[in-house]
Design an enzyme around this catalytic site. Structure first.
Site, PDB file in Angstrom:
ATOM      1  N   HIS A 136      44.935  42.911  37.259  1.00  0.00           N
ATOM      2  CA  HIS A 136      45.757  43.472  36.179  1.00  0.00           C
ATOM      3  C   HIS A 136      46.115  44.920  36.461  1.00  0.00           C
ATOM      4  CE1 HIS A 136      46.036  40.238  33.375  1.00  0.00           C
ATOM      5  NE2 HIS A 136      44.743  40.125  33.195  1.00  0.00           N
ATOM      6  N   GLU A 186      54.438  25.158  42.853  1.00  0.00           N
ATOM      7  CA  GLU A 186      53.287  26.067  42.928  1.00  0.00           C
ATOM      8  C   GLU A 186      52.116  25.474  43.692  1.00  0.00           C
ATOM      9  OE1 GLU A 186      52.882  28.051  38.764  1.00  0.00           O
ATOM     10  OE2 GLU A 186      53.842  26.112  38.452  1.00  0.00           O
ATOM     11  N   ASP A 239      50.696  31.307  42.914  1.00  0.00           N
ATOM     12  CA  ASP A 239      49.812  30.140  42.965  1.00  0.00           C
ATOM     13  C   ASP A 239      49.963  29.374  44.266  1.00  0.00           C
ATOM     14  OD1 ASP A 239      48.359  30.415  40.665  1.00  0.00           O
ATOM     15  OD2 ASP A 239      49.666  29.187  39.425  1.00  0.00           O
ATOM     16  N   CYS A 262      60.122  33.159  42.318  1.00  0.00           N
ATOM     17  CA  CYS A 262      59.853  33.998  41.144  1.00  0.00           C
ATOM     18  C   CYS A 262      58.461  34.628  41.177  1.00  0.00           C
ATOM     19  CB  CYS A 262      60.034  33.212  39.850  1.00  0.00           C
ATOM     20  SG  CYS A 262      58.886  31.836  39.641  1.00  0.00           S
TER      21      CYS A 262
END
Length: 550
Positions: A189, A430, A454, A501
């Protein structure tokens, strides 16, 4: 002089004094108490105060980094109210007669330790979040708080074992020139927030706390992950020039506003933006993106303590569709894995990234799915809509999702509701499973969007949050690139377009490779749009294809 290596997490050059952020925690007395009810009341009051503080952090983050990144503080508010944490704290107070601060500390150690022992990124990240909220609660209960990074009064390069999201969002950008951490990976994060806030950062520097001294001058290069200690005057001059060049290059990007995403040989590439809510649109437009390549709809679900109604969803989708010139791709609900919705009562799993998540939840709970699809279909008349299904692994799954979508569409039409006839329907790729059958999946959709975060994690079998093996999480790895090439080839054979993306869409060291593969669209965070446009304008796809070697 020494050169230290880590992982470059956020580009840019920082030159300045070191400030070491100690792993200080509030002193937690293990004193016994007599009045159990009063101590439980103190705990409940501390929770209320913590929730108020976290709401303040959420609002600050919303203004500075947008809804997508502010969502972590919604998660923290949910964790403060988590029943497991509550029950463990109350048990320690009631049964062992310890004070509330010690009870919080004990409960947090147990819960965080349980999460940390698990192997997947979701669980490990929840451990860090538990520590973050417990630190906050203990500080409130004891009255002992760490020095807030917002209170720094001179420019420094921050060195820490790790940084919580609440640390990063409180940084005063005027005084935090950059940061270095021992722990964490490029996808933590704090690393993602650093990129959004454009703060140079390096993570995964072994024993960083022991390798620096307060007030020593260092040079940090966030692009290549190198740190230079005790630099000579000549080096300082050289890197000061590099720093000014980097700043100049960032400012020069503004000259690209209004220009096309077109290569030297005239190939047009779509460059769109990723968003988490309608509130992100102003940032998207200020960075000159014309379309949305990924609207993460789950943030609408994470904003409250109950499912958003069809009307609330419709209004959100309508607002974004009306605001954008070009296509808006909205991903259907993607929960599970790293996104938890307590009110859905999804059972806790040993490995949620491989469990009950995303399209698996939606197909298992068709009424939940149909509510969102109704909102999307109703909103479709307000712009150019693309609907994208996440985490598809089999042909049967995409067929089932499309069947529910078509049935929902026919129900709305029968009720007299207008629905656009020009909706593109696509899916994310993914998993290696989806990549391997992408030739079959391409026959069922209008487009592919490759989620490289992913796809890389699953292809390399690597926990991207684990600093010990984070170097294996590499979007440049040949296995990952060959998968992307195969997906692109199969898409084009079927006559559909393909985009990326994931975070790597903004990695300009990969732009030429992606264009050589035939990638048609790149969807990135808004601040990266112009940088990617600049790189596209420097590429000749004929040369890139001729030299591509996979």
């Amino acid at each position: 002089m020494m050169i230290l290596d880590g992982m470059g997490a956020s580009s840019g050059v920082a030159i300045g004094k070191v400030f070491i952020k100690k792993q200080g925690t509030a002193t937690v007395p293990n004193t016994k108490i007599e009045n159990v009810e009063a101590e439980i009341k103190r705990f409940e009051e501390a929770k209320v105060e913590a929730l108020t503080e976290l709401q303040g952090l959420y609002e600050k983050a919303l203004q500075e980094v947008g809804e997508e990144h502010a969502g972590i503080f919604d998660v923290h508010q949910m964790l403060v109210q988590d029943l497991d944490l509550h029950d463990q704290v109350v048990s320690v107070i009631t049964e062992d007669k310890y004070n509330a601060a010690y009870a919080v500390s004990s409960a947090a150690v147990v819960i965080a330790g349980m999460f940390e022992c698990m192997e997947d990124a979701y669980m490990q990240e929840r451990a860090a979040d538990i520590r973050d909220i417990s630190k906050r609660l203990i500080g409130i209960l004891t009255g002992e708080r760490e020095i807030a990074l917002a209170d720094l009064d001179e420019p420094v390069i921050l060195v820490a074992k790790d940084l919580f999201p609440s640390d990063t969002i409180q940084m005063n950008k005027k005084f935090v020139l950059g940061f270095i951490t021992e722990d964490g990976g490029k996808m933590s994060h704090s690393a993602i927030l650093a990129r959004t806030m454009q703060i140079p950062a390096i993570v995964g520097v072994e024993s960083a706390l022991t390798k620096f001294k307060n007030d020593e001058i260092i040079i940090l290069n966030g692009k290549d992950g190198k740190i230079y200690t005790e630099p000579t005057p000549e080096m300082l001059a050289q890197w000061t020039t590099e720093q000014e060049k980097y700043k100049h290059d960032k400012e020069a990007l503004q000259a690209l506003v209004g220009t096309e995403n077109r290569t030297l040989d005239g190939v047009h590439i779509e460059v769109n933006a990723n968003i988490g809510s309608p509130e992100d649109i102003d940032n998207v437009r200020s960075n000159d993106a014309k379309g949305i390549g990924l609207f993460r709809s789950e943030f609408l679900y994470m904003d409250g303590n109950a499912l958003p109604t069809e009307q609330i969803q419709y209004e959100s989708y309508k607002k974004v569709l009306e605001a954008m010139e070009d296509r808006v791709i909205i991903r259907t609900l993607d929960v599970g894995g790293d996104k938890e919705l307590p009110y859905l009562n999804i059972p806790k799993e040993d490995n949620p990234f491989l469990g009950y998540r995303a399209i698996r939840v939606c197909l298992d709970q068709p009424e939940l799915f149909k509510t969102q699809l109704r909102a999307l279909l109703r909103a479709s008349v307000h712009g150019k809509l693309g609907i994208m299904f996440p985490m598809i692994a089999t042909v049967d799954e995409i067929k089932a999702a499309r069947t529910i979508l078509e049935a929902t569409k026919q129900e709305l039409i029968a009720q007299g509701q207008a629905v656009s006839e020009d909706i593109e329907v696509g899916m994310m790729i993914e998993t290696p499973a989806a990549a391997l059958v992408s030739d079959l999946l391409a026959k069922e959709v209008d487009f592919f969007s490759i989620g490289t975060n992913d796809l890389t994690q699953y292809t390399m079998a690597v926990d991207r949050m684990n600093a010990k093996i984070a170097h294996l999480y590499d979007t440049h790895n040949l296995a990952v690139l060959r998968s992307i090439k195969m997906i692109a080839d199969n898409a084009h054979k079927a006559g559909i377009w393909v985009g990326i993306c994931g975070e790597s869409a903004a990695d300009t060291t990969l732009t030429e490779t992606y264009l050589a593969m035939g990638i048609d669209e790149l969807s990135v965070s808004a601040p990266s749009v112009l940088e990617v446009r600049k790189k596209i304008q420097q590429v000749d796809t004929r040369t890139a294809k001729a030299t591509l070697n996979l």
